[in-house]
Design a protein around this motif. Structure first.
Motif, PDB file in Angstrom:
ATOM      1  N   PRO A  17      19.178  46.122 -21.663  1.00  0.00           N
ATOM      2  CA  PRO A  17      18.274  46.197 -20.509  1.00  0.00           C
ATOM      3  C   PRO A  17      18.855  47.108 -19.431  1.00  0.00           C
ATOM      4  O   PRO A  17      20.063  47.113 -19.185  1.00  0.00           O
ATOM      5  CB  PRO A  17      18.198  44.736 -20.033  1.00  0.00           C
ATOM      6  N   GLY A  18      17.975  47.868 -18.797  1.00  0.00           N
ATOM      7  CA  GLY A  18      18.399  48.687 -17.673  1.00  0.00           C
ATOM      8  C   GLY A  18      18.739  50.117 -18.000  1.00  0.00           C
ATOM      9  O   GLY A  18      19.079  50.891 -17.092  1.00  0.00           O
ATOM     10  N   VAL A  19      18.645  50.542 -19.270  1.00  0.00           N
ATOM     11  CA  VAL A  19      19.005  51.926 -19.597  1.00  0.00           C
ATOM     12  C   VAL A  19      17.895  52.904 -19.222  1.00  0.00           C
ATOM     13  O   VAL A  19      18.107  54.123 -19.237  1.00  0.00           O
ATOM     14  CB  VAL A  19      19.339  52.064 -21.100  1.00  0.00           C
ATOM     15  N   GLY A  20      16.692  52.405 -18.906  1.00  0.00           N
ATOM     16  CA  GLY A  20      15.625  53.290 -18.464  1.00  0.00           C
ATOM     17  C   GLY A  20      14.503  53.459 -19.454  1.00  0.00           C
ATOM     18  O   GLY A  20      13.757  54.446 -19.374  1.00  0.00           O
ATOM     19  N   LYS A  21      14.295  52.509 -20.366  1.00  0.00           N
ATOM     20  CA  LYS A  21      13.233  52.630 -21.370  1.00  0.00           C
ATOM     21  C   LYS A  21      11.855  52.603 -20.716  1.00  0.00           C
ATOM     22  O   LYS A  21      10.992  53.427 -21.016  1.00  0.00           O
ATOM     23  CB  LYS A  21      13.330  51.488 -22.392  1.00  0.00           C
ATOM     24  N   HIS A  47       9.985  43.503 -13.458  1.00  0.00           N
ATOM     25  CA  HIS A  47      11.160  42.648 -13.225  1.00  0.00           C
ATOM     26  C   HIS A  47      11.726  42.853 -11.817  1.00  0.00           C
ATOM     27  O   HIS A  47      12.928  42.688 -11.598  1.00  0.00           O
ATOM     28  CB  HIS A  47      12.250  42.919 -14.269  1.00  0.00           C
ATOM     29  N   GLY A  48      10.851  43.210 -10.879  1.00  0.00           N
ATOM     30  CA  GLY A  48      11.302  43.383  -9.507  1.00  0.00           C
ATOM     31  C   GLY A  48      12.079  44.653  -9.240  1.00  0.00           C
ATOM     32  O   GLY A  48      12.683  44.797  -8.166  1.00  0.00           O
ATOM     33  N   ARG A  49      12.079  45.597 -10.174  1.00  0.00           N
ATOM     34  CA  ARG A  49      12.823  46.844  -9.998  1.00  0.00           C
ATOM     35  C   ARG A  49      11.943  47.865  -9.270  1.00  0.00           C
ATOM     36  O   ARG A  49      10.843  48.199  -9.722  1.00  0.00           O
ATOM     37  CB  ARG A  49      13.263  47.386 -11.357  1.00  0.00           C
ATOM     38  N   THR A  50      12.463  48.355  -8.161  1.00  0.00           N
ATOM     39  CA  THR A  50      11.671  49.259  -7.325  1.00  0.00           C
ATOM     40  C   THR A  50      11.385  50.574  -8.022  1.00  0.00           C
ATOM     41  O   THR A  50      10.303  51.146  -7.880  1.00  0.00           O
ATOM     42  CB  THR A  50      12.416  49.498  -6.002  1.00  0.00           C
ATOM     43  N   HIS A  51      12.349  51.084  -8.806  1.00  0.00           N
ATOM     44  CA  HIS A  51      12.134  52.352  -9.497  1.00  0.00           C
ATOM     45  C   HIS A  51      10.979  52.236 -10.490  1.00  0.00           C
ATOM     46  O   HIS A  51      10.141  53.139 -10.613  1.00  0.00           O
ATOM     47  CB  HIS A  51      13.403  52.791 -10.224  1.00  0.00           C
ATOM     48  N   ALA A 176      27.963  54.034 -16.762  1.00  0.00           N
ATOM     49  CA  ALA A 176      26.814  54.353 -15.921  1.00  0.00           C
ATOM     50  C   ALA A 176      25.872  53.155 -15.802  1.00  0.00           C
ATOM     51  O   ALA A 176      25.311  52.893 -14.724  1.00  0.00           O
ATOM     52  CB  ALA A 176      26.081  55.562 -16.488  1.00  0.00           C
ATOM     53  N   LEU A 177      25.681  52.414 -16.905  1.00  0.00           N
ATOM     54  CA  LEU A 177      24.805  51.251 -16.855  1.00  0.00           C
ATOM     55  C   LEU A 177      25.391  50.171 -15.959  1.00  0.00           C
ATOM     56  O   LEU A 177      24.664  49.508 -15.199  1.00  0.00           O
ATOM     57  CB  LEU A 177      24.577  50.718 -18.267  1.00  0.00           C
ATOM     58  N   ARG A 178      26.688  49.971 -16.018  1.00  0.00           N
ATOM     59  CA  ARG A 178      27.323  48.975 -15.141  1.00  0.00           C
ATOM     60  C   ARG A 178      27.205  49.385 -13.670  1.00  0.00           C
ATOM     61  O   ARG A 178      27.038  48.531 -12.793  1.00  0.00           O
ATOM     62  CB  ARG A 178      28.787  48.796 -15.547  1.00  0.00           C
ATOM     63  N   ARG A 179      27.306  50.687 -13.383  1.00  0.00           N
ATOM     64  CA  ARG A 179      27.118  51.133 -12.000  1.00  0.00           C
ATOM     65  C   ARG A 179      25.684  50.876 -11.548  1.00  0.00           C
ATOM     66  O   ARG A 179      25.437  50.429 -10.421  1.00  0.00           O
ATOM     67  CB  ARG A 179      27.455  52.624 -11.882  1.00  0.00           C
ATOM     68  N   ARG A 180      24.714  51.145 -12.454  1.00  0.00           N
ATOM     69  CA  ARG A 180      23.320  50.874 -12.115  1.00  0.00           C
ATOM     70  C   ARG A 180      23.112  49.385 -11.866  1.00  0.00           C
ATOM     71  O   ARG A 180      22.373  48.992 -10.950  1.00  0.00           O
ATOM     72  CB  ARG A 180      22.421  51.364 -13.238  1.00  0.00           C
ATOM     73  N   LEU A 181      23.776  48.560 -12.658  1.00  0.00           N
ATOM     74  CA  LEU A 181      23.668  47.116 -12.487  1.00  0.00           C
ATOM     75  C   LEU A 181      24.290  46.687 -11.157  1.00  0.00           C
ATOM     76  O   LEU A 181      23.732  45.860 -10.425  1.00  0.00           O
ATOM     77  CB  LEU A 181      24.352  46.414 -13.659  1.00  0.00           C
ATOM     78  N   ALA A 182      25.470  47.236 -10.830  1.00  0.00           N
ATOM     79  CA  ALA A 182      26.154  46.879  -9.590  1.00  0.00           C
ATOM     80  C   ALA A 182      25.353  47.291  -8.365  1.00  0.00           C
ATOM     81  O   ALA A 182      25.430  46.637  -7.310  1.00  0.00           O
ATOM     82  CB  ALA A 182      27.538  47.524  -9.557  1.00  0.00           C
ATOM     83  N   HIS A 183      24.566  48.348  -8.454  1.00  0.00           N
ATOM     84  CA  HIS A 183      23.759  48.818  -7.327  1.00  0.00           C
ATOM     85  C   HIS A 183      22.476  48.007  -7.166  1.00  0.00           C
ATOM     86  O   HIS A 183      21.684  48.284  -6.252  1.00  0.00           O
ATOM     87  CB  HIS A 183      23.401  50.287  -7.511  1.00  0.00           C
ATOM     88  N   ASN A 185      19.955  47.777  -9.378  1.00  0.00           N
ATOM     89  CA  ASN A 185      18.785  48.435  -9.951  1.00  0.00           C
ATOM     90  C   ASN A 185      18.274  47.764 -11.220  1.00  0.00           C
ATOM     91  O   ASN A 185      17.278  48.214 -11.792  1.00  0.00           O
ATOM     92  CB  ASN A 185      19.104  49.901 -10.255  1.00  0.00           C
ATOM     93  N   VAL A 186      18.980  46.723 -11.698  1.00  0.00           N
ATOM     94  CA  VAL A 186      18.576  46.043 -12.930  1.00  0.00           C
ATOM     95  C   VAL A 186      18.222  44.595 -12.655  1.00  0.00           C
ATOM     96  O   VAL A 186      17.126  44.126 -12.982  1.00  0.00           O
ATOM     97  CB  VAL A 186      19.688  46.140 -13.997  1.00  0.00           C
TER      98      VAL A 186
END
Length: 879
Positions: A17-21, A47-51, A176-183, A185-186
């Motif tokens: 989850p969160g890779v951008g599919k 899932h509440g993701r603004t992007h 990169a996915l962990r950084r996206r998660l920490a920000h 975005n997931v």
């Protein structure tokens, strides 16, 4: 739409989850809208993701269908949103965006899974663009569970995804996915730390990413193979390095496999395929132990094993290589002599000649045209027993001379054609007795003698008539040819008989092992019996320095007397690997006349040794798995016990403490009625604690096998009231008894039966009565005559039924209800630790009875006690 056209499926595959599919899917839909195509959003979960939400702006969305789902009786229903398939079909767009292909629809939906909804859209001619994560693929579910420790409940069959017209991998590095998660975005901020520390660890994400890449690569590879088959392309395409190594079971096999593995490793994504070609007659196969060892080596180096049957080995190799789109073939240098190579090209040369664009690597080795080849030729010459070879040479030298003398004495009765036919018959006889070379000698000697004595002019080697010369030449040629054919047929017959005998032995050994409880001892026992051995033992090296003089061996399993304790103490040692060996002691010439083991016997024994090593490893893995399961069960039991006991101890202890504190602080100010209420609370809580401790002690005694029943004839009309003596007046009022006094006595332990009945009734009062107010718990008993039952009681049994009108238990969970620490959904609000039914079954079974769960007609649970009727009837006891 489309006049029967089926829609196309496009899948965006991600590793986690969160890779951008979803964003990639929506972006593709937006691009199609900009090109003027009809696109709708059938279902996309943000899932509440603004992007994700921002990406949906401006796209037409089909309204969702709301499903009201009751979570449990009496609870507030939950409203779920699902894709409205009918609305999408009515809208009939060209393209539909459907998120989360593996999603499970809410109960009451027309389809159980979303991929089934997608199938309806495709059948209607709507192109679908969807998303799925690799962990939701059915074939990878177990692998993902092993990697992450989380088993995915929502899966989609691989064939559904593989059938897609296009699969696009949405990739992202773990960092990169962990950084996206920490920000944020997931997941929401409160879930980030837990996700990073568990599922989204770098190791997990790296493994999932590799799975996604490999699965996609395999799908692309399958598509390439299908395209080549449809287009009739036979020439290999080197899109991926595939190395085929050919193995015969010879001593050079290990070197070939290692060389092929090094070639494979030069290019990323290479594939190693080990190939063995068997002749259809099965007579020229290699030793099974050598092939098994080479197979293990190839698989340990990441390769796969393949076996094909073919009359022509070179053709079979080339056909296989082209079929798998191989780029390299590795063959060993020929072990044939230079003379044989000059007469006919070997397999390696024929593979090179027919390889075309496939690179062929000929690997030299120590056995190439060396000592091994000489040993093979020597063994070919000495394949027959010594006595037959001696008789063949004697017949080859003496037979033509004796036949010449006999024909010379009776020459007036026959002519040259008859004489040549008799010499030919002699040559065939020599071939049958002694093999090829004695027959050749007999053919040459017969030709010379026939020329000297029976071909004019007599007494010389000169031949006057050309016809006679042709006849003599034909005699020698036909004799040699017939000798070769007869020798080959005889060898093949011996090989077939030997192969059949070996197969019978191996089949017998395998059958005895499969039927035996312990595989390795059973195998050794059959080994001793089949080959008439004195003893056989499977030995394991206990030292870490193999090959030294200080090696110590441990007997893993043995049969016979006395079994050898080390390879040095045995007549023959058959190594399994560097740590295992089978040591055997044969009978010898001084025991029942048996000679030492032959080479053929040793070959079969070597194959059995390999099998013994595999069986030992299997047994140890099974034992390790059983130990792991036992430890897992103990861990689960401890966890459940701690969780349940911590709750059930806390409540009565808190009640005792509160009542005692109130009495101590305000005892003088309380009136008698209030003090009685507080003391009653203390007493009730103490009773609960006592019941909890009793159940725990009973369960531990049952698990340890320490319960010893004192079975005697007891009356149920006396036992049942005593089992209910501990109920409160309110509880007793909710129980209805129907136990006739004229029932036969039952064989049981009265104390254990009381405890069991009390636990079941308490369980029914606790769980059933609150769900069915006004419905009492019924206890009834009756006699059942079972003529099929064994024993001297005529099959008479007394059945006690405890009937409630509560929610009941589903059929699939009835067995689990009698396991320890099973609350079946009543935790944590319920009382007790889930031991009531488990203790009841254990106590009754210790007395020789049975306990089962059944459905109550109209709803509820009926617990059935079945007890054997005593031999002495109640009337006889009264008399």
């Amino acid at each position: 739409m489309g006049g029967g056209r089926r829609g196309k499926l496009r899948v965006y595959l991600g590793a986690a989850p969160g890779v951008g599919k979803t964003v990639a899917m929506v972006s593709e839909g937006r691009r199609r809208v900009e090109r003027g195509q009809d696109v709708v959003v059938a279902f996309v979960e943000t899932h509440g993701r603004t992007h994700t939400a921002a990406a949906l702006d401006g796209l037409e969305q089909v309204p969702r269908r709301r499903v009201v789902y009751p979570t449990s009786p009496g609870a507030v229903p939950t409203t779920l949103e699902e894709m409205d398939v009918d609305a999408v079909l009515a809208r009939a767009p060209r393209h539909a965006l459907v998120d989360e292909l593996a999603h499970t629809n809410a109960p009451g939906s027309r389809n159980a899974k979303r991929w089934e909804d997608v199938e309806e859209l495709l059948a209607a001619g709507i192109d679908v663009i969807t998303t799925v994560n690799v962990q939701h693929l059915e074939s990878l579910n177990d692998v993902v569970a092993q990697i992450t420790g989380v088993r995915q409940r929502e899966t989609v069959p691989d064939d559904v995804v593989r059938s897609a017209d296009a699969i696009e991998l949405v990739d992202m590095s773990p960092q990169a996915l962990r950084r996206r998660l920490a920000h944020g975005n997931v997941y929401a901020a409160e879930r980030v730390d837990a996700a990073l520390a568990n599922y989204f660890r770098v190791g997990n994400l790296t493994a999932l990413r590799e799975l996604a890449l490999l699965w996609t690569a395999d799908r692309v590879d399958a598509a390439l193979a299908l395209y080549r088959a449809e287009q009739g392309i036979a020439a290999p395409w080197g899109a991926r390095e595939r190395v085929v190594v050919t193995l015969t079971g010879g001593p050079e096999g290990d070197a070939l496999v290692r060389r092929a593995a090094r070639i494979t490793q030069r290019a990323a994504g290479g594939e190693l395929l080990a190939l063995h070609v068997s002749r259809s007659d099965g007579l020229t196969g290699a030793a099974p132990d050598a092939l098994a060892r080479q197979r293990l080596l190839a698989e340990s180096l990441g390769g796969s094993w393949h076996s094909v049957v073919g009359e022509d080995v070179a053709t079979a190799i080339l056909d296989f290589a082209r079929g798998v789109n191989a780029t390299h073939i590795v063959v060993g240098a020929s072990r044939r002599s230079r003379l044989a190579a000059a007469l006919s090209p070997g397999v390696g040369q024929r593979v090179i000649d027919g390889s075309g664009d496939i690179d062929v690597h000929v690997v030299t080795h120590a056995s190439a045209r060396g000592r091994h080849g000489r040993l093979e030729r020597r063994s070919a010459l000495s394949a027959l027993p010594v006595r037959r070879r001696a008789a063949g040479w004697a017949l080859a030298t003496g037979g033509p001379v004796a036949l010449t003398g006999l024909l010379h004495l009776t020459r007036v009765n026959h002519e040259l054609p008859s004489e040549l036919l008799l010499f030919l018959a002699l040559v065939v006889g020599v071939a049958l007795v002694g093999g090829m070379w004695p027959a050749l000698l007999a053919a040459v000697l017969s030709g010379l003698l026939a020329n000297w004595y029976f071909t004019p002019p007599y007494g010389t080697l000169t031949i006057a008539s050309p016809a006679n010369a042709v006849a003599l030449f034909v005699l020698v040629s036909v004799g040699a040819a017939v000798a070769a054919v007869v020798d080959t047929a005889a060898r093949r017959a011996r090989e077939a008989a030997r192969a059949r005998a070996e197969a019978d032995v191996l089949a017998t050994l395998a059958g005895s092992v499969l039927r035996g409880a312990e595989a390795v001892p059973a195998l050794l026992d059959r080994l001793v019996e089949t080959f008439g051995l004195r003893g056989a033992a499977l030995l394991e090296r206990t030292q870490d320095s193999p090959g030294t003089a200080h090696d110590l061996w441990r007997v893993v399993a043995s049969q016979g007397c006395p079994p050898p304790s080390s390879p040095d103490a045995a007549d023959a040692a058959l190594p399994v690997d560097e740590h295992l060996s089978i040591a055997i002691t044969s009978q010898g010439d001084d025991h029942r006349g048996r000679s030492p083991l032959s080479a053929s016997d040793l070959r079969v024994l070597t194959a059995v040794a390999t099998q013994a090593g595999s069986l030992l490893e299997r047994d140890r893995l099974r034992e390790a798995a059983r130990a792991a399961r036992r430890e897992e069960e103990r861990t689960a039991t401890r966890t459940a016990l701690l969780a349940a006991v911590s709750h059930d101890l806390r409540t009565p202890l808190a009640s005792v403490k509160a009542s005692a504190s109130t009495l101590r602080a305000f005892g003088a100010e309380l009136d008698a009625a209030d003090r009685d209420v507080l003391l009653a609370d203390v007493e009730t809580s103490a009773d609960r604690l006592q019941a909890l401790v009793d159940n725990l002690l009973d369960m531990s005694r049952l698990d340890a096998g320490a319960v010893r029943a004192r079975v005697e004839a007891v009356a149920l009309d006396e036992v049942v009231p005593r089992a209910l003596a501990g109920l409160t007046p309110e509880q007793a009022a909710a129980v209805v008894l129907d136990v006739p006094e004229d029932l036969p006595l039952v064989d049981a332990d009265a104390g254990l039966l009381e405890r069991a009945l009390g636990n079941v009734v308490e369980n029914a009062l606790r769980h059933a009565v609150p769900h069915a107010p006004g419905q009492p718990v019924e206890i009834s008993a009756g006699l059942v005559e079972d003529s099929a039952a064994p024993g001297g009681r005529g099959g008479r049994r007394v059945v006690v039924r405890v009937v409630d009108r509560g929610p009941g238990i589903p059929d699939e969970r009835k067995a689990a209800a009698f396991s320890a620490f099973q609350r079946l959904g009543d935790a944590p609000g319920g009382l007790g630790v889930g031991l009531g039914l488990a203790v009841a079954r254990g106590l009754v079974e210790a007395s020789g009875g049975t306990v089962e769960a059944d459905d109550t007609p109209g709803g509820g649970l009926t617990v059935v006690f079945s007890l054997p009727a005593a031999v002495v009837s109640a009337q006889e006891v009264t008399a």
